[in-house]
Design an enzyme around this catalytic site. Structure first.
Site, PDB file in Angstrom:
ATOM      1  N   CYS A  41     -10.438  -5.761  13.913  1.00  0.00           N
ATOM      2  CA  CYS A  41     -10.081  -6.501  12.737  1.00  0.00           C
ATOM      3  C   CYS A  41     -11.116  -7.682  12.552  1.00  0.00           C
ATOM      4  CB  CYS A  41      -8.781  -6.662  12.320  1.00  0.00           C
ATOM      5  SG  CYS A  41      -7.960  -5.333  11.911  1.00  0.00           S
TER       6      CYS A  41
ATOM      7  N   THR B 299      -3.165  -3.271  22.169  1.00  0.00           N
ATOM      8  CA  THR B 299      -2.764  -3.568  20.769  1.00  0.00           C
ATOM      9  C   THR B 299      -2.049  -5.062  20.507  1.00  0.00           C
ATOM     10  OG1 THR B 299      -0.681  -2.105  20.994  1.00  0.00           O
ATOM     11  CG2 THR B 299      -2.861  -1.109  19.937  1.00  0.00           C
TER      12      THR B 299
ATOM     13  N   HIS C  94      -4.921 -15.431   9.929  1.00  0.00           N
ATOM     14  CA  HIS C  94      -5.006 -13.895  10.063  1.00  0.00           C
ATOM     15  C   HIS C  94      -3.569 -13.181   9.410  1.00  0.00           C
ATOM     16  CE1 HIS C  94      -6.449 -10.036  11.536  1.00  0.00           C
ATOM     17  NE2 HIS C  94      -5.312  -9.716  12.033  1.00  0.00           N
TER      18      HIS C  94
ATOM     19  N   THR D 200       2.744  -8.587  10.925  1.00  0.00           N
ATOM     20  CA  THR D 200       3.551  -7.761  11.984  1.00  0.00           C
ATOM     21  C   THR D 200       4.184  -9.027  12.666  1.00  0.00           C
ATOM     22  OG1 THR D 200       1.763  -8.287  13.489  1.00  0.00           O
ATOM     23  CG2 THR D 200       1.556  -6.076  11.999  1.00  0.00           C
TER      24      THR D 200
ATOM     25  N   GLU E 288       0.161 -15.728  16.614  1.00  0.00           N
ATOM     26  CA  GLU E 288      -0.778 -16.639  15.917  1.00  0.00           C
ATOM     27  C   GLU E 288       0.055 -17.982  15.552  1.00  0.00           C
ATOM     28  OE1 GLU E 288      -3.869 -16.798  12.208  1.00  0.00           O
ATOM     29  OE2 GLU E 288      -2.525 -15.373  12.252  1.00  0.00           O
TER      30      GLU E 288
ATOM     31  N   LYS F 282      -2.875 -11.891   2.821  1.00  0.00           N
ATOM     32  CA  LYS F 282      -2.961 -10.460   3.227  1.00  0.00           C
ATOM     33  C   LYS F 282      -1.466  -9.986   2.199  1.00  0.00           C
ATOM     34  CE  LYS F 282      -5.170  -9.866   7.149  1.00  0.00           C
ATOM     35  NZ  LYS F 282      -5.590 -11.074   7.428  1.00  0.00           N
TER      36      LYS F 282
ATOM     37  N   HIS G  48      -4.158  -5.741   4.360  1.00  0.00           N
ATOM     38  CA  HIS G  48      -5.276  -6.113   5.576  1.00  0.00           C
ATOM     39  C   HIS G  48      -6.535  -5.218   5.264  1.00  0.00           C
ATOM     40  CE1 HIS G  48      -6.704  -7.186   9.211  1.00  0.00           C
ATOM     41  NE2 HIS G  48      -5.794  -6.746  10.002  1.00  0.00           N
TER      42      HIS G  48
ATOM     43  N   PHE H  92      -7.203  -5.466  17.308  1.00  0.00           N
ATOM     44  CA  PHE H  92      -6.780  -4.915  18.299  1.00  0.00           C
ATOM     45  C   PHE H  92      -7.710  -4.983  19.651  1.00  0.00           C
ATOM     46  CE2 PHE H  92      -4.340  -1.068  16.235  1.00  0.00           C
ATOM     47  CZ  PHE H  92      -3.256  -1.944  16.089  1.00  0.00           C
TER      48      PHE H  92
END
Length: 401
Positions: free
Chosen positions: A156, A263, A296, A300, A307, A326, A331, A387
């Site tokens: 991403c 991940t 970003h 999640t 972040e 987002k 996303h 990821f």
């Protein structure tokens, strides 16, 4: 050192066709998340996504039949970015394409069809439809470009890294103008099953508009989006010599790797903070002087927390306004880094900072924007993380000549 400037922008996103549709949707709080209509998702645990609407992309019918959606979105975004004409002689125009999963939806659909077919037949265009570099190739064919052509796949972070790589090509003298493009379309049961089983996706199927909740206490996963976005980058001297309208300066960029987990990000966000710090240092901007951050922020729990920790450690109490867009677009993976760069450029140009949609109970002590705010800013940063621990940060500055 030669400055790098932006002279063209293009986008096709779940909010519609064009840069204006993207930024208007972000500032007005228009949510593009809804039920999946591209295929029958009724049996899936996740049945929502942010899809590009059914609009005329301006592409020939044969090209639509012979290409994956991610290539179509790349072509459409590139065409808008180049609407002012070729920025340099054909041999001096480069392309850097960023995509996380290229033609995965075509791959999945073809295998599904093959598995149930009596006559085992796969079309001759299958391979060129799924290859990641074909989007850049189709752009070069459409516009007659012959300069360097590279395709990046850094999950991403691909879109952000495409912009950074374009800048490096320009500084190396490999081209006078480079088109940086990000595009993605991964909507298929195969990907949905995997991400749902990884508990990465929101399962708020009964309330799609409020499913993606970046930085909120009730965040439960991201929503898949799709689209394409493009920037034309040039050296300042080249852009000025040809009399191009300069939209903004790409003042700084950086990339690094967590080296931690496939991940999950480093919980403390140390390498994400280092990435942002390097981008700001390249731009010559103190953290306390940055005007806005397009985070970003996927929605999640682990990603948002990492972040947020990175932002707190780097900016402390001087953190500028922060928002993730987002919640409106989903996303967009490889396309997201460039679409969100466009949001930063437009924020600088218009004085409108897009809000953090679905922010009702902030989970972190950051200056998060619950809604669009008017503010005159000269600088903005966007983050794109992926990821594998991929980190990318871009810094844009108002161009003053």
């Amino acid at each position: 050192m030669e400055r790098i400037v932006v002279t063209g922008m293009g986008a096709v996103t779940p909010l519609g066709l064009g840069v204006d549709a993207l930024f208007h949707g972000l500032c007005s709080g228009t949510c593009a998340v809804g039920e999946i209509t591209r295929f029958d998702a009724s049996a899936l645990a996740v049945r929502i996504a942010a899809q590009v609407p059914d609009v005329d992309l301006g592409l020939p019918g044969k090209l639509l039949r012979d290409s994956d959606a991610f290539t179509q979105y790349a072509l459409c975004a590139a065409a808008e970015a180049l609407s002012g004409g070729a920025p340099a002689p054909a041999d001096r125009v480069g392309i850097v394409m960023g995509t996380a999963m290229a033609g995965v939806a075509t791959t999945a659909a073809t295998q599904e069809s093959l598995s149930h077919a009596v006559h085992k037949n796969v079309g001759p265009r299958f391979v060129p439809r799924i290859l990641g570099n074909i989007a850049a190739a189709q752009i070069a064919i459409a516009h007659g470009f012959h300069g360097p052509s590279l395709t990046l796949s850094t999950a991403c972070a691909s879109g952000g890294d495409a912009v950074a790589t374009a800048a490096m090509l320009l500084l190396a003298g490999e081209a006078d103008a480079v088109l940086a493009v990000g595009a993605e379309s991964i909507l298929c049961p195969l990907v949905l099953y995997s991400l749902a089983n990884a508990r990465a996706l929101s399962r708020r199927n009964d309330d799609p508009a409020h499913a993606c909740r970046p930085f909120d206490e009730s965040a439960s996963g991201f929503v898949i989006g799709e689209g394409g976005a493009a920037l034309v980058l040039e050296t300042e001297s080249h852009a000025r010599a040809r009399g191009a309208e300069i939209l903004a300066e790409l003042a700084g960029w950086a990339n690094n790797t967590d080296g931690y987990h496939i991940t999950a990000p480093i919980p403390a966000g140390t390498k994400a903070a280092a990435c942002m710090s390097r981008a700001l240092a390249r731009a010559g901007i103190e953290p306390s002087n940055l005007g806005y951050i397009n985070a970003h922020g996927t929605g999640t729990v682990e990603g948002d927390a990492a972040e947020a920790a990175a932002l707190k450690s780097l900016f402390g109490e001087s953190c500028p306004p922060v928002s993730s867009t987002k919640g409106l677009t989903g996303h967009m993976m490889g396309a997201g880094g460039i679409a969100e760069a466009i949001a930063c450029i437009q924020a600088i140009r218009t004085g409108l900072l897009p809000g953090n949609y679905n922010l009702e109970r902030p989970a972190f002590s950051l200056p998060l924007l619950p809604e669009t705010r008017e503010a005159a800013i000269d600088t903005a940063m966007t983050n794109a993380f992926g990821f594998g621990g991929q980190n990318s940060s871009l810094v844009f500055r108002r161009y003053g000549g």
